[in-house]
Design an enzyme around this catalytic site. Structure first.
Site, PDB file in Angstrom:
ATOM      1  N   HIS A  15      58.164   6.614  22.095  1.00  0.00           N
ATOM      2  CA  HIS A  15      57.530   5.293  22.224  1.00  0.00           C
ATOM      3  C   HIS A  15      56.962   4.824  20.885  1.00  0.00           C
ATOM      4  O   HIS A  15      56.164   5.548  20.263  1.00  0.00           O
ATOM      5  CB  HIS A  15      56.402   5.415  23.252  1.00  0.00           C
ATOM      6  CG  HIS A  15      55.782   4.131  23.668  1.00  0.00           C
ATOM      7  ND1 HIS A  15      54.427   3.960  23.781  1.00  0.00           N
ATOM      8  CD2 HIS A  15      56.334   2.948  24.033  1.00  0.00           C
ATOM      9  CE1 HIS A  15      54.158   2.734  24.199  1.00  0.00           C
ATOM     10  NE2 HIS A  15      55.302   2.083  24.354  1.00  0.00           N
ATOM     11  N   GLU A  42      61.962   3.823  21.072  1.00  0.00           N
ATOM     12  CA  GLU A  42      61.596   2.487  21.538  1.00  0.00           C
ATOM     13  C   GLU A  42      60.755   1.854  20.442  1.00  0.00           C
ATOM     14  O   GLU A  42      59.948   2.533  19.787  1.00  0.00           O
ATOM     15  CB  GLU A  42      60.762   2.591  22.822  1.00  0.00           C
ATOM     16  CG  GLU A  42      60.421   1.253  23.472  1.00  0.00           C
ATOM     17  CD  GLU A  42      59.070   0.646  23.079  1.00  0.00           C
ATOM     18  OE1 GLU A  42      58.747  -0.431  23.588  1.00  0.00           O
ATOM     19  OE2 GLU A  42      58.334   1.250  22.250  1.00  0.00           O
ATOM     20  N   HIS A  57      53.602  -4.568  17.749  1.00  0.00           N
ATOM     21  CA  HIS A  57      53.341  -4.660  19.182  1.00  0.00           C
ATOM     22  C   HIS A  57      52.546  -5.908  19.542  1.00  0.00           C
ATOM     23  O   HIS A  57      52.885  -6.633  20.469  1.00  0.00           O
ATOM     24  CB  HIS A  57      52.592  -3.412  19.661  1.00  0.00           C
ATOM     25  CG  HIS A  57      52.295  -3.431  21.126  1.00  0.00           C
ATOM     26  ND1 HIS A  57      51.172  -4.050  21.646  1.00  0.00           N
ATOM     27  CD2 HIS A  57      52.982  -2.956  22.189  1.00  0.00           C
ATOM     28  CE1 HIS A  57      51.185  -3.933  22.966  1.00  0.00           C
ATOM     29  NE2 HIS A  57      52.266  -3.267  23.321  1.00  0.00           N
TER      30      HIS A  57
END
Ligand code: G3P
Ligand code: MG
Length: 252
Positions: A15, A42, A57
């Site tokens: 992640h 990811e 993000h």
């Protein structure tokens, strides 16, 4: 054997590169995830004001860089000067934001697969999906193709038009409403649910519809065992230091 189209991706996916062990969504994180044996990543991708796809993000810069304000308010030339590592640890000071292009080069150099989460700023869904889809279709080499995912239906719709050859996954925080019909209408190959939202009912429905099943963010042995028991195909984890990407949950 399960009657589904083959699934070319590793079961374990790192992640944001390496979870919380390195500054998220930077090349330093990818390098650390890779050092822990991970071969799929990811990452969250959005656009600068002048349309350069890069990894971040949040809509804003403050949490993970030394910049201020909305990322979308800055051209790439300004974003490229920011420090994206010092917030995490002094040893990461000087780490820069990563372009999608640089991350693709990393994956090519190391033979890794990629899950690009389209994380558009509000209102920038269409442009983000078009630019990112077009860039990936142009520069990605080899197989498997990058998996494009998003919580944004608008982004996935646009990706399907711009880059129809790239597989798509619908991200779901909860399995509510017409999630299955939406995934099917978008031509998704996978649904990627928040890990605690998965249960036998949703797994049975997804499987019957021919969808692959992934979960985020899987950080404990208990959760991993439950999800693998439900038949999930992919687990996205922060704990690259805990889960061996080749072995059973809990092995290091
Ligand atoms: O792509 C899975 C996961 O990353 C979605 O949530 O907030 O970590 O981007 P978030
Ligand atoms: Mg994400």
């Amino acid at each position: 054997a399960d009657g589904l189209p083959s699934w070319p991706y590793p079961r374990w996916i790192a992640h944001r590169g390496a979870g919380r062990l390195a500054p998220e969504n930077t090349l330093a994180a990818f390098a650390l995830g890779h050092a822990h044996g991970y071969r799929m990543f990811e990452c969250d991708v959005r656009l600068s004001a002048d349309g350069v796809p890069f990894l971040l993000h949040d809509d804003r810069l403050e949490r993970t860089t030394d910049g201020r304000g909305e990322a979308l308010g800055h051209d790439w030339a300004a974003l490229a000067r920011l420090d994206a590592g010092a917030w995490h640890a002094p040893r990461h000071a000087g780490e820069r934001l990563a372009t999608l292009e640089a991350v693709v080069a990393f994956c090519h150099a190391h033979g890794c697969a990629l899950n690009v989460e389209l994380k558009p700023a509000p209102g920038d869904e269409l442009r983000t999906a078009r630019v990112v889809g077009a860039q990936l279709a142009l520069i990605w080499r080899g197989t498997p193709a990058p998996l494009l995912s998003s919580f944004s239906v608008i982004a996935l719709e646009a990706a399907a038009v711009t880059a129809p050859a790239l597989p798509r996954g619908l991200l779901l925080e909860r399995f509510c409403g017409d999630w299955l019909a939406t995934a099917q209408r978008l031509g998704c190959v996978a649904v990627i649910g928040e890990q605690s939202a998965w249960n036998a009912q949703w797994a049975t429905q997804a499987r019957a519809a021919g969808l692959r099943m992934l979960a985020y963010t899987v950080n404990t042995d208990e959760d991993a065992e439950r999800l693998l028991g439900l038949g999930l195909d992919g687990l996205i984890t922060d704990r690259v230091d805990h889960f061996s990407p080749d072995g059973a949950p809990g092995q290091c």
